[in-house]
Design a protein around this motif. Structure first.
Motif, short mmCIF file in Angstrom:
data_model
loop_
_atom_site.label_atom_id
_atom_site.label_comp_id
_atom_site.label_asym_id
_atom_site.label_seq_id
_atom_site.Cartn_x
_atom_site.Cartn_y
_atom_site.Cartn_z
N VAL A 1 0.83 -1.20 0.00
CA VAL A 1 0.00 0.00 0.00
C VAL A 1 0.87 1.25 0.00
N SER A 2 1.93 1.26 0.76
CA SER A 2 2.82 2.43 0.84
C SER A 2 3.44 2.73 -0.52
N THR B 1 2.23 1.90 -3.41
CA THR B 1 1.16 2.34 -4.30
C THR B 1 0.82 3.81 -4.08
N LEU B 2 0.70 4.22 -2.83
CA LEU B 2 0.38 5.62 -2.53
C LEU B 2 1.51 6.54 -2.97
N VAL C 1 -4.25 7.26 -10.35
CA VAL C 1 -4.69 6.14 -9.49
C VAL C 1 -4.60 4.82 -10.25
#
Length: 482
Positions: free
Chosen positions: A189-190, A192-193, A210
């Protein structure tokens, strides 16, 4: 007889979760008024209900530990059934394709291959673009889980080497599967963000930032644009190359970095070899482009960097006129795609680890010819590699080469020309996403392939994603005998 209850329970949960994630593109389409929201709602209800009913039917088997045979069935079941439900929105609503084409697209997404049969991608509703990117992202996360938790247990392709407690990647840092899953999810997730933020800061529209970030970190390759990254700025090209590279490194190294230990990343033999091979390939192809086409140095370097990282990381994004670069660039790219990136990431291919082990084994055999009585154990990162791991690796390499050839021949027999068939086999088994050959020239997609060829590619994508042997083992009658 194998108890299928625990397998069905887990698969049911995963399908129901997949159904609930369809509410995200449903909401986006409903808010934007694209007119495709109902398709996602219907598909979400079907998938959620089917998953919950399966879970309820197998509830009495919940909580039981999985055997090795059940682990094989679980991994194969996930990659066969999840794309089937993931294809539902594409059949019910836009682009309203046939089931085989929707299943091809969903399998390509879940396996992070990135090959497509959708021709007019730019005109699709934003919810469809988001769903394709989400399939990439969810598939990449699941692949990383399997590569780090299941394949070492199932002893597939030499991955049992990573079970040993003496190897600091798994045994000492994260001894339990739940710890691996939690830490891996945070890293995923990190990254990706961070990728989303970088794309947005460099001028990419928010929705595309996104969608592209989800596909980039998953090394998936689905883009909401038919031209992929060709129309973006040079800064975005460099940023994408960086994040494709980051997404194809061993995720466990990021966990170690978060724990304050940076050294293991650079000491990892996989990482050093991966970066070194990419550097040599980019410089070689870049110089070739400058010498043969007269292209400016920066442009040749940037296009070579982007496309070769995309291929070796099995991402599949494209830019420039790569298919027309000539035989040297194509051969280099083909070898990079076969090798692939690092084990323990969402990338595919043989993996750098296996190729390094192959060279070490070859070196040892050559030394034995010169000195038959000399004892020289094969070593990797300072550790001796047992013969069980070597045998599994050699078997996997043989199966990979044999499968590549057989799939290419079968696709050729289905009516596809030779060049397109070879590269279709290459891109499917390696989960690469690039398509080359006359049959792709018209649309840049695999839509013109016969249905038989698409089915073969679907099978090859799943086999490549599950390290081939996991599928072969389940096919054997002996597997099903008690």
């Amino acid at each position: 007889m194998i108890d299928l209850g625990p397998v069905g329970y887990v698969i049911g949960l995963i399908i129901s979760v997949l159904g609930m994630t369809m509410l995200v593109p449903f909401t986006v389409d409903w808010v934007t008024g694209d007119g495709n929201a109902q398709a996602f709602l219907e598909a979400a209800l079907i998938a959620t209900m089917a998953g919950l009913l399966t879970t309820l039917a197998c509830q009495n088997r919940a909580g039981r530990s999985l055997t090795v045979r059940q682990a094989f069935l679980l991994t194969i079941g996930i990659w066969l059934l999840v794309p089937l439900f993931g294809a539902l929105p594409l059949v019910i609503g836009a682009p309203e394709v046939r089931l085989i084409d929707a299943y091809f697209e969903a399998v390509s997404g879940i396996t992070t291959t990135g090959a497509s049969v959708f021709v007019d991608i730019d005109s699709l509703p934003i919810g469809v673009h988001l769903w394709r990117a989400m399939l990439n992202w969810l598939g990449g996360l699941g692949i990383a889980f399997i590569a780090m938790i299941f394949l070492p247990i199932m002893r597939v392709g030499g991955m049992q080497f990573f079970r040993t407690e003496g190897f600091d990647t798994f045994g000492k840092v994260l001894p339990r599967a739940t710890d691996i899953a939690g830490q891996l999810f945070f890293v995923y997730v990190s990254l990706t963000l961070a990728c989303m933020g970088s794309y947005a800061a460099l001028g990419m529209p928010a929705a595309e930032a996104v969608e592209h970030a989800l596909a980039t970190i998953a090394t998936g390759g689905f883009s909401p644009r038919a031209a992929s990254f060709a129309d973006y700025s040079a800064a975005i090209h460099y940023a994408t190359a960086l994040f494709m590279l980051l997404g194809s490194l061993p995720y466990i190294r990021y966990v170690q970095i978060m724990q304050g230990s940076v050294r293991p990343l650079w000491r990892d033999a996989q990482v050093r070899a991966y970066l070194g091979w990419i550097a040599v390939a980019v410089v070689s192809v870049g110089l070739w482009r400058v010498a043969t086409s007269g292209q400016a140095v920066e442009g040749a370097f940037r296009e070579s960097l982007f496309n070769l990282i995309s291929i070796m990381s099995s991402t599949g994004f494209g830019m420039g006129t790569f298919p027309a670069w000539g035989s040297f660039a194509i051969v280099v790219a083909m070898w990079l795609g076969v090798i692939g990136a690092c084990s323990g990431s969402s990338a595919a291919g043989l993996s750098v680890f296996r190729v390094q082990l192959m060279f070490a084994t070859l070196h040892q055999q050559i030394r034995r010819i010169h000195a038959p009585h000399r004892v020289a154990p094969i070593r990797y990162q300072g550790r001796s590699v047992d013969m069980d791991t070597i045998d599994a690796m050699v078997l996997y390499l043989g199966a990979y080469i044999l499968t590549f050839g057989v799939v290419a021949v079968l696709i050729l027999q289905s009516g596809v020309d030779f060049e397109s068939a070879v590269f279709a086999s290459w891109t499917s088994i390696g989960n690469i996403g690039y398509g080359l050959g006359p049959m792709l020239a018209r649309t840049g997609t695999f839509i013109d392939f016969p249905d038989a060829a698409k089915l073969l590619m679907i099978l090859a994508m799943i086999m490549g994603r599950l390290s081939l042997l996991a599928v072969f083992v389940v096919i054997l009658p002996r597997f099903w005998r008690a």
